[in-house]
Write an enzyme that holds these catalytic residues in place. Structure first.
Site, PDB file in Angstrom:
ATOM      1  CE  LYS A 235      35.105  29.645  28.448  1.00 43.47           C
ATOM      2  NZ  LYS A 235      34.690  31.051  28.563  1.00 43.47           N
TER       3      LYS A 235
ATOM      4  NE  ARG B 283      40.115  37.833  34.895  1.00 41.02           N
ATOM      5  CZ  ARG B 283      39.033  38.555  34.670  1.00 41.02           C
ATOM      6  NH1 ARG B 283      38.630  39.448  35.547  1.00 41.02           N
ATOM      7  NH2 ARG B 283      38.346  38.404  33.549  1.00 41.02           N
TER       8      ARG B 283
HETATM    9  N1  BES Z   1      39.026  32.438  27.463  1.00 44.23           N
HETATM   10  C1  BES Z   1      37.956  33.251  27.909  1.00 44.23           C
HETATM   11  C2  BES Z   1      37.765  34.497  27.051  1.00 44.23           C
HETATM   12  C3  BES Z   1      37.371  34.235  25.620  1.00 44.23           C
HETATM   13  C4  BES Z   1      36.052  34.127  25.273  1.00 44.23           C
HETATM   14  C5  BES Z   1      38.336  34.127  24.639  1.00 44.23           C
HETATM   15  C6  BES Z   1      35.694  33.879  23.972  1.00 44.23           C
HETATM   16  C7  BES Z   1      37.985  33.902  23.333  1.00 44.23           C
HETATM   17  C8  BES Z   1      36.666  33.780  22.995  1.00 44.23           C
HETATM   18  C9  BES Z   1      38.185  33.700  29.350  1.00 44.23           C
HETATM   19  O1  BES Z   1      38.897  32.819  30.144  1.00 44.23           O
HETATM   20  C10 BES Z   1      36.835  33.866  29.968  1.00 44.23           C
HETATM   21  O2  BES Z   1      36.141  32.901  30.074  1.00 44.23           O
HETATM   22  N2  BES Z   1      36.516  35.090  30.349  1.00 44.23           N
HETATM   23  C11 BES Z   1      35.253  35.396  30.929  1.00 44.23           C
HETATM   24  C12 BES Z   1      35.483  36.313  32.096  1.00 44.23           C
HETATM   25  C13 BES Z   1      34.286  36.483  32.999  1.00 44.23           C
HETATM   26  C14 BES Z   1      33.984  35.195  33.705  1.00 44.23           C
HETATM   27  C15 BES Z   1      34.579  37.574  33.984  1.00 44.23           C
HETATM   28  C16 BES Z   1      34.403  36.095  29.872  1.00 44.23           C
HETATM   29  O3  BES Z   1      34.952  36.858  29.066  1.00 44.23           O
HETATM   30  O4  BES Z   1      33.208  35.832  29.816  1.00 44.23           O
HETATM   31 ZN    ZN Z   2      37.660  31.343  31.053  1.00 42.35          ZN
END
Ligand code: BES
Ligand code: ZN
Ligand code: ZN
Length: 490
Positions: free
Chosen positions: A268, A342
């Site tokens: 990230k 997931r």
């Molecule tokens: N933990 C994150 C989702 C999230 C983002 C929760 C911001 C709370 C605040 C999750 O694991 C994630 O990174 N999801 C990605 C999925 C994508 C890579 C398909 C997302 O939402 O960008």
């Molecule tokens: Zn994630």
């Protein structure tokens, strides 16, 4: 904060909040004090724009004859609107007012009738007072956490005390969850979060912690793949509350417990990454709900299962393109290591349905950023193919003030996660509908057990104070799951 209930008596010292209903000049209690203070309350109430709106306050400064008393008039709103949520809000307003002062104890006297209402005010005060301030070392910060003591003055204090009892333990469960979510990832990691679950044994919850060797034996390649880049070992924790006959199938709650989500190799951006300490919010809600359900000795069989991992980039981390085999036997191509929740839930869901044959499964997860694009911080996303279960969840959410909004599931979304190299991939074809493709992925691991998925990414953490929720961890999900059980499975 200690909350007690006492029969009304004439206050002579301390901070005293006097409730004034909307449109009402002064309540009976206020009138008595107004007499003693030679009309000081009436003057304060008629000053400015005080209308008695719920939570509105006016201080009555050092009334003659009662110099040791600080009186604050507080609006209690229109009695017609005195539902549970309004009463809680009033309690929260009261403690927030106190936080701006250096006084540590307060009495709340008002002319509401009904033990249940007063109990809700107390509960709201406990929720509203919550603050994660254990790491401040300076005194002045400590002061802002006032009050330490709240006395609620009410006729038939004994009835109020009885009505408050279950709410007191619900408040403890909520604040327990908020603590878990607020703690940084150097304190809360899979092993220490599992220890927090073990603490529920004192309430009679059966707790079993599975380590990596056990999960390997079970074939949980999806969950283990996420944790393999971390120096911290992964855990799966099973919490069981048996409050009903053995023959009764349990209700199962499953939580995403990513104690820190860096994104892994699909790392990230650094801005805001600290938020990912609360990527275990789904698991914390399940743990708190188990706390609440056990504390009130619910007459239901409930299991909570949480998958606990840390998602780190390292030389042992899984790579984009890796193919893992889940406990269900289905293979997954990991396109993006940041879509890790997931993967964790895939094995946790499969394990839950195969081991416990539950009547329903509800999972909670801070799963996607996309759910915030859709619903902001106003609703959690609800995904379910079961209209009955969806209806029960929507109702419970509304009752407790943890609102849900139903989102779609369908075959064309499902097709998007087919992979050229494995049974499925962990992201959709494009970025659109990202919350639904995530939910479709989970559905493939439910084995047709009635199931609902709550994407709480927008709700686990608050960036601004609202009603009983201060900034920070909200505890979202605890009250909802507790109410779902109380309304439907006892
Ligand atoms: N933990 C994150 C989702 C999230 C983002 C929760 C911001 C709370 C605040 C999750 O694991 C994630 O990174 N999801 C990605 C999925 C994508 C890579 C398909 C997302 O939402 O960008
Ligand atoms: Zn994630
Ligand atoms: Zn995540």
């Amino acid at each position: 904060m200690k909350v007690t209930f006492a029969e009304p008596k004439q206050p002579t010292s301390g901070v005293v909040f006097i409730g004034v209903a909307a449109g009402e000049k002064l309540s009976p209690t206020a009138k008595v004090l107004d007499g003693i203070t030679k009309g000081a309350l009436g003057r304060a109430a008629s000053m400015g724009r005080f209308s008695g709106k719920l939570g509105e306050t006016v201080p009555v400064l050092a009334p003659a004859g009662l110099e040791k008393l600080t009186i604050i008039l507080i609006g209690t709103g229109d009695p017609k609107n005195h539902d549970d949520l309004a009463m809680r809000k009033l309690g929260a307003k009261l403690v927030r007012y106190m936080r701006g002062t250096d006084r540590r104890d307060a009495t709340f006297a008002f002319d509401l009738t009904g033990a249940e209402k007063v109990a809700q005010v107390a509960y709201g005060a406990v929720l509203g007072r919550y603050r994660f301030d254990k790491y401040f070392t300076k005194k002045d910060k400590e002061k802002q956490s006032a009050p330490a003591k709240l006395v609620i003055s009410v006729k038939d204090a004994a009835a109020a005390r009885r009505a408050y009892k279950p709410l007191e333990s619900l408040g403890q469960a909520m604040n327990f969850t908020r603590d878990l979510v607020s703690e940084p990832a150097n304190i809360i990691y899979p092993e220490s979060l599992a220890e927090a679950c073990v603490g529920l044994r004192k309430l009679g919850v059966g707790v079993q912690v599975l380590g990596e060797p056990q999960m390997e034996k079970l074939g949980m390649g999806a969950l283990l793949g996420v944790g393999q880049g971390s120096a911290r070992g992964s855990r799966l924790v099973v919490m069981k509350w048996n409050g009903a006959a053995k023959s009764k199938k349990p209700v199962a709650f499953i939580g995403k417990g990513v104690t820190f989500d860096t994104g892994g190799i699909s790392i990230k951006p650094s801005g805001g990454m600290e938020d990912m300490k609360w990527d275990m919010g789904g698991s914390a809600a399940v743990i708190g709900a188990m706390h609440a359900i056990a504390a009130r000795k619910a007459k239901a069989n409930v299991v909570g299962v949480v998958g606990l991992v840390e998602n780190m980039p390292s030389s042992t981390a899984q790579r984009p393109g890796d193919i893992v085999t889940s406990m269900s036997g289905q293979t997954i191509e990991v396109i993006n290591t940041d879509a890790e929740g997931r993967l964790v839930l895939a094995d946790a869901l499969w394990y839950t349905q195969s081991k416990f044959k539950p009547q329903i499964m509800v999972d909670l997860a801070t799963l996607t950023g996309a759910i915030m694009v859709a619903l902001g911080h106003e609703y959690a996303g609800l995904f379910s193919g079961d209209d009955g279960l969806a209806g029960k969840l929507l109702k419970a959410g509304e009752e407790v003030g943890e609102p849900l909004w139903r989102m779609p599931l369908n075959d064309s979304f499902d097709k998007q996660i087919n992979s050229d190299a494995a049974d499925m991939k962990n992201v959709g074809a494009g970025r659109w509908g990202g919350s639904t493709t995530a939910a479709q992925f989970l559905q493939r691991f439910t084995n047709d057990v009635p199931w609902a998925h709550l994407d709480i990414a927008g709700m686990a953490w608050a960036y601004k104070t609202k009603d009983t929720m201060g900034k920070g961890a909200t505890g979202f999900g605890v009250q909802l799951l507790d109410r779902l059980v109380a309304d439907n499975y006892e």
